[in-house]
Design a protein around this motif. Sequence first.
Motif, PDB file in Angstrom:
ATOM      1  N   THR A 214       1.423  -9.439   1.290  1.00  0.00           N
ATOM      2  CA  THR A 214       2.351  -8.375   1.694  1.00  0.00           C
ATOM      3  C   THR A 214       2.092  -7.929   3.131  1.00  0.00           C
ATOM      4  O   THR A 214       1.282  -7.043   3.393  1.00  0.00           O
ATOM      5  CB  THR A 214       2.285  -7.167   0.738  1.00  0.00           C
ATOM      6  OG1 THR A 214       2.364  -7.610  -0.616  1.00  0.00           O
ATOM      7  CG2 THR A 214       3.411  -6.202   1.026  1.00  0.00           C
ATOM      8  N   GLY A 215       2.819  -8.544   4.081  1.00  0.00           N
ATOM      9  CA  GLY A 215       2.564  -8.308   5.495  1.00  0.00           C
ATOM     10  C   GLY A 215       2.773  -6.878   5.931  1.00  0.00           C
ATOM     11  O   GLY A 215       1.986  -6.325   6.715  1.00  0.00           O
ATOM     12  N   GLY A 216       3.836  -6.208   5.440  1.00  0.00           N
ATOM     13  CA  GLY A 216       4.043  -4.821   5.799  1.00  0.00           C
ATOM     14  C   GLY A 216       2.924  -3.943   5.297  1.00  0.00           C
ATOM     15  O   GLY A 216       2.505  -2.993   5.965  1.00  0.00           O
ATOM     16  N   CYS A 217       2.418  -4.248   4.097  1.00  0.00           N
ATOM     17  CA  CYS A 217       1.321  -3.452   3.558  1.00  0.00           C
ATOM     18  C   CYS A 217      -0.006  -3.796   4.229  1.00  0.00           C
ATOM     19  O   CYS A 217      -0.906  -2.954   4.270  1.00  0.00           O
ATOM     20  CB  CYS A 217       1.217  -3.630   2.049  1.00  0.00           C
ATOM     21  SG  CYS A 217       0.244  -2.324   1.256  1.00  0.00           S
ATOM     22  N   VAL A 218      -0.148  -4.997   4.758  1.00  0.00           N
ATOM     23  CA  VAL A 218      -1.340  -5.284   5.574  1.00  0.00           C
ATOM     24  C   VAL A 218      -1.359  -4.355   6.778  1.00  0.00           C
ATOM     25  O   VAL A 218      -2.391  -3.770   7.116  1.00  0.00           O
ATOM     26  CB  VAL A 218      -1.373  -6.759   6.017  1.00  0.00           C
ATOM     27  CG1 VAL A 218      -2.428  -6.981   7.100  1.00  0.00           C
ATOM     28  CG2 VAL A 218      -1.665  -7.663   4.821  1.00  0.00           C
TER      29      VAL A 218
END
Length: 410
Positions: free
Chosen positions: A306-310
């Motif tokens: 999950t790139g946004g959550c990274v």
Amino acid sequence: MYPSREVVGDVTMAQSIKCVDMHTTGEPTRIVYSGFPNLTGTLLEKRREASEKHDHIRRRLLWEPRGHWDMYGAVLIPETEHVASGNADMGVLFMHNDGFSMMCGHATIALGRFLVDAEEPVFPGRKRLRLNRDNSMVQLNLHVPSGILEITVPILPSGKSDVSRSVSFLSVPSFATGMSVPIPLPEAYRWPELGNRTSVTVDFSYGGAFYCLIDVEELGFPDRLVKPDLGRTSHATKLLKAAINANPSLTEFAKHPDVDQAGYLYSVMIVDAEQKHPTRIADGSFVGEETGLCFFANQQIDRSPTGGCVAARIALAYAKGDLALGQRWLYHSILSKSHAGIGGFAGSVAEVLPRAAKTVSPLGNSPQVRVRVEGQAFYTGMYTVVVEEADVLGKSGFVLNPMEGSRNGG
């Protein structure tokens, strides 16, 4: 508008939409590059128009019989206000099982490769891309609903993307909005694994969308994410998200100072800091790692880290003082963890932004950072979506999801 009618065999097709399918650590992205209806206005206005007038096409693209409950998509938008001003090279709208999202990191990584590989008719700005000959990298700016992302794509001497190296992107300004926030749980919002507890403690952070982060044991699962029960964790996170959304005193944790359309809780991320793969960080390039299980939109499960959550997790770690500028952290999904860490996303604070003139979160003037997220995406196929005029079931799509019950797209 739609291209002219196409004929497959002896069957005349009323509409066609052309796509390329990719995956980023197993999370799909169906990239629409032709055939989506023309949209007007700013990118956020186009997002609203797509949602209000063309949601049946989203369902057609992502739901059964062409997709599934956890399918994800992206629609290329060549003309946006930032493309017109020269601040971006391409625009995009993101699609999930319940609508159009503000941000998506895994799709951004896939789009970086696709746009570098695309021909000029698909990507009119292809020849303007900036090449760094010292490291064979190309940079492009992608206009997403939450802002502009700077993507860096490794390339081969041929000019095509280099699949052996990671794509990276710089996030929109990201920041924590809540640390160790107690969430009261009225009886209607409690799940069996809570036991006798009537509240849990969570963090909130923004990385292009708002995320609630909770430790897996705090959620009530002492076996952590070794062999997660997806049905039970989905039920728990669904109730937690509902409890947060139903409590007016908690809305401030998902409020953006500048982007009204971003002001809602997008996802619950279950965090397991004990699930690691030390061999993946043996070279010392990472200072730590952890595993997460992300439920977003309408309980859609992200196969990727999950790139946004990274971006949100890095911003949270920086605000807590657990991570310094430039230090890299490795994030796993349950899929990458089960494959010896292959497919994990690297995250690091790339830039600390000046303190904002106005309060951006309940934490006060919380530090804003831009996060570098690194990952790899791969092609899985080419796809042309067609609809026969008599196809009632396939026209708008449907889903049969065992965790959510049966739904009909109408």
